[in-house]
Design an enzyme around this catalytic site. Structure first.
Site, PDB file in Angstrom:
ATOM      1  N   ARG A   1     -36.304  63.752 -53.282  1.00  0.00           N
ATOM      2  CA  ARG A   1     -37.018  62.253 -53.713  1.00  0.00           C
ATOM      3  C   ARG A   1     -36.309  60.403 -52.335  1.00  0.00           C
ATOM      4  O   ARG A   1     -36.561  60.331 -52.210  1.00  0.00           O
ATOM      5  CB  ARG A   1     -38.467  62.089 -54.033  1.00  0.00           C
ATOM      6  CG  ARG A   1     -39.802  62.037 -54.730  1.00  0.00           C
ATOM      7  CD  ARG A   1     -40.006  62.086 -56.195  1.00  0.00           C
ATOM      8  NE  ARG A   1     -39.048  63.483 -56.698  1.00  0.00           N
ATOM      9  CZ  ARG A   1     -39.420  64.791 -56.564  1.00  0.00           C
ATOM     10  NH1 ARG A   1     -40.298  65.329 -56.177  1.00  0.00           N
ATOM     11  NH2 ARG A   1     -38.791  65.134 -57.465  1.00  0.00           N
ATOM     12  N   THR A   2     -35.387  60.353 -53.490  1.00  0.00           N
ATOM     13  CA  THR A   2     -34.407  59.579 -53.174  1.00  0.00           C
ATOM     14  C   THR A   2     -33.275  59.961 -52.284  1.00  0.00           C
ATOM     15  O   THR A   2     -33.543  58.666 -51.127  1.00  0.00           O
ATOM     16  CB  THR A   2     -33.424  59.335 -54.490  1.00  0.00           C
ATOM     17  OG1 THR A   2     -34.018  59.425 -55.960  1.00  0.00           O
ATOM     18  CG2 THR A   2     -32.700  58.183 -54.656  1.00  0.00           C
TER      19      THR A   2
ATOM     20  N   LYS B   1     -11.771  68.866 -53.943  1.00  0.00           N
ATOM     21  CA  LYS B   1      -9.922  69.256 -54.056  1.00  0.00           C
ATOM     22  C   LYS B   1      -9.258  68.021 -55.237  1.00  0.00           C
ATOM     23  O   LYS B   1      -8.243  67.295 -54.962  1.00  0.00           O
ATOM     24  CB  LYS B   1      -9.360  68.529 -53.042  1.00  0.00           C
ATOM     25  CG  LYS B   1      -9.816  69.230 -51.749  1.00  0.00           C
ATOM     26  CD  LYS B   1      -9.572  68.870 -49.737  1.00  0.00           C
ATOM     27  CE  LYS B   1     -10.017  69.431 -49.477  1.00  0.00           C
ATOM     28  NZ  LYS B   1      -9.804  69.018 -47.688  1.00  0.00           N
TER      29      LYS B   1
ATOM     30  N   ARG C   1     -25.463  58.378 -55.824  1.00  0.00           N
ATOM     31  CA  ARG C   1     -25.587  58.828 -56.956  1.00  0.00           C
ATOM     32  C   ARG C   1     -25.019  59.656 -57.587  1.00  0.00           C
ATOM     33  O   ARG C   1     -24.041  61.095 -56.709  1.00  0.00           O
ATOM     34  CB  ARG C   1     -27.056  59.803 -56.733  1.00  0.00           C
ATOM     35  CG  ARG C   1     -27.588  60.793 -58.000  1.00  0.00           C
ATOM     36  CD  ARG C   1     -29.121  61.491 -58.345  1.00  0.00           C
ATOM     37  NE  ARG C   1     -30.386  60.808 -57.876  1.00  0.00           N
ATOM     38  CZ  ARG C   1     -31.354  61.298 -57.785  1.00  0.00           C
ATOM     39  NH1 ARG C   1     -31.983  62.398 -58.235  1.00  0.00           N
ATOM     40  NH2 ARG C   1     -31.997  60.034 -58.328  1.00  0.00           N
TER      41      ARG C   1
ATOM     42  N   HIS D   1     -32.007  53.330 -61.998  1.00  0.00           N
ATOM     43  CA  HIS D   1     -32.101  54.172 -61.142  1.00  0.00           C
ATOM     44  C   HIS D   1     -33.100  52.725 -60.504  1.00  0.00           C
ATOM     45  O   HIS D   1     -34.585  52.671 -60.147  1.00  0.00           O
ATOM     46  CB  HIS D   1     -32.775  55.379 -61.317  1.00  0.00           C
ATOM     47  CG  HIS D   1     -33.285  55.692 -59.825  1.00  0.00           C
ATOM     48  ND1 HIS D   1     -33.186  56.078 -58.806  1.00  0.00           N
ATOM     49  CD2 HIS D   1     -33.789  57.171 -59.972  1.00  0.00           C
ATOM     50  CE1 HIS D   1     -33.460  56.333 -58.012  1.00  0.00           C
ATOM     51  NE2 HIS D   1     -33.270  57.264 -58.512  1.00  0.00           N
TER      52      HIS D   1
HETATM   53  C1  NCD Z   1     -35.463  60.617 -61.256  1.00  0.00           C
HETATM   54  C2  NCD Z   1     -34.053  60.586 -60.978  1.00  0.00           C
HETATM   55  O1  NCD Z   1     -33.910  61.283 -60.594  1.00  0.00           O
HETATM   56  O2  NCD Z   1     -33.781  59.879 -62.556  1.00  0.00           O
HETATM   57  N1  NCD Z   1     -36.218  61.135 -60.239  1.00  0.00           N
HETATM   58  C3  NCD Z   1     -36.061  60.494 -59.050  1.00  0.00           C
HETATM   59  O3  NCD Z   1     -35.164  59.408 -58.455  1.00  0.00           O
HETATM   60  N2  NCD Z   1     -37.363  60.306 -58.694  1.00  0.00           N
HETATM   61  C4  NCD Z   1     -36.648  60.940 -62.040  1.00  0.00           C
HETATM   62  C5  NCD Z   1     -35.741  62.433 -62.583  1.00  0.00           C
HETATM   63  O4  NCD Z   1     -35.044  62.598 -62.638  1.00  0.00           O
HETATM   64  O5  NCD Z   1     -36.219  62.737 -64.592  1.00  0.00           O
END
Ligand code: NCD
Length: 304
Positions: free
Chosen positions: A53-54, A82, A103, A131
């Site tokens: 999703r992100t 590396k 991320r 997040h």
């Molecule tokens: C979440 C995350 O990555 O923290 N996912 C997301 O971005 N929608 C939730 C999760 O992984 O449970």
């Protein structure tokens, strides 16, 4: 918005949140009017952990603003293999892009990385930390479904490792909300987060069972047990499969209850709930595009 980097929901004021959500609403109402707004803009994607999703909604967002992505791709195929440090990677990639989304599995990594770059850096999830852009789309979804003031929200599941929970809890202190945290003892909200909420004067209760509070809730926000963050798999097995809901669970809920989940779900929400009017989690995921378009628009100078 006056922020260069978005690393934590703690930095977002009520005004900031409303600015993003109002812009997102405008975009959702007429996306085509934003189609060339950031023609040629490039968003650098640095994903050191899995994401559907992100990553995809950020990609969709910049493309729908007329821009494009430059993607580091899988960690295994990058210079990280590396031995390149995160600080060096972001210093290089800022030369290729107008903003970055990071991320990373380490808590605090986004804050650290942001200190090395001048282009806006957005935290797309730092370990069990924060997040913040998930929170913006969560707040958008809550505002559209239930409004953000005079709200009672239950946040259930893995409150210890769930970064979406930590960000949402901080952001909700800007509004008149009561937050009920529901989890096994071992997955309670981290003490530092609870401490900060108390400092903000938030109305907070902690529970181990959903039933006693369910009928009070306007929103139930369910999270996955974050298996990948458990140092010991046997600890995960002790709590896996707890806190599941189905349509029978929801018999005791208000007809207007909104059920949310940042997704991916494992087994927390039975598929029979998907067909009810409570289910907002797919709409919530879809809201990621206008909300991230709004945030990018503001960070890339959409105020002018
Ligand atoms: C979440 C995350 O990555 O923290 N996912 C997301 O971005 N929608 C939730 C999760 O992984 O449970």
């Amino acid at each position: 918005m006056r922020h260069d980097h978005i690393t934590s929901a703690k930095q977002l004021s009520r005004g900031d949140i409303e600015t993003v959500l109002d812009r997102a609403r405008e975009i959702a109402a007429d996306p085509s009017s934003y189609a060339d707004r950031h023609a040629g803009a490039l968003l650098g994607l640095l994903f050191f952990e899995p994401s559907t999703r992100t990553k995809m909604s950020f990609s969709a967002a910049i493309k729908r603003l007329g821009g494009d992505v430059v993607d580091m791709g899988p960690v295994e195929a990058s210079s990280v293999k590396k031995g390149e440090s995160l600080a060096d990677t972001v210093r290089v990639v800022e030369g290729y892009a107008d903003a970055l989304v990071l991320r990373h599995p380490s808590e605090g990594s986004a804050q650290m990385a942001s200190e090395f770059v001048d282009v806006p850096l957005i935290n797309g999830g730092d370990g069990a930390g924060q997040h913040p852009t998930q929170t913006l789309l969560d707040l958008y979804t809550i505002r559209e479904a239930a409004g953000l003031d005079d709200l009672t929200i239950g946040i259930m599941g893995d409150l210890k490792y769930g970064r979406t929970v930590h960000s949402l809890a901080y952001a909700l202190t800007n509004f008149e909300t009561s937050q009920y945290f529901i989890s096994p003892e071992s997955l309670r909200l981290p003490q530092n987060v609870r401490y900060d909420l108390d400092e903000e004067g938030a109305t907070v209760e902690e529970h181990t069972e959903l039933d006693p509070v369910l009928s009070d809730l306007d929103v139930l926000y369910i999270t996955r047990i974050q298996k990948e963050r458990f140092p010991d798999e046997s600890e995960y097995r002790k709590v896996a499969g707890q806190y599941q809901i189905d349509t029978t669970t929801l018999d005791a809920a208000s007809d207007d209850l909104t059920v949310m989940h940042p997704l991916p779900r494992v087994d927390e929400i039975d598929h029979d709930v998907d067909e009810t009017s409570h289910a907002q989690y797919f709409q919530q995921a879809h809201n990621g595009v206008p909300v991230r378009m709004a945030l990018l628009d503001l960070l890339l100078g959409g105020n002018q």
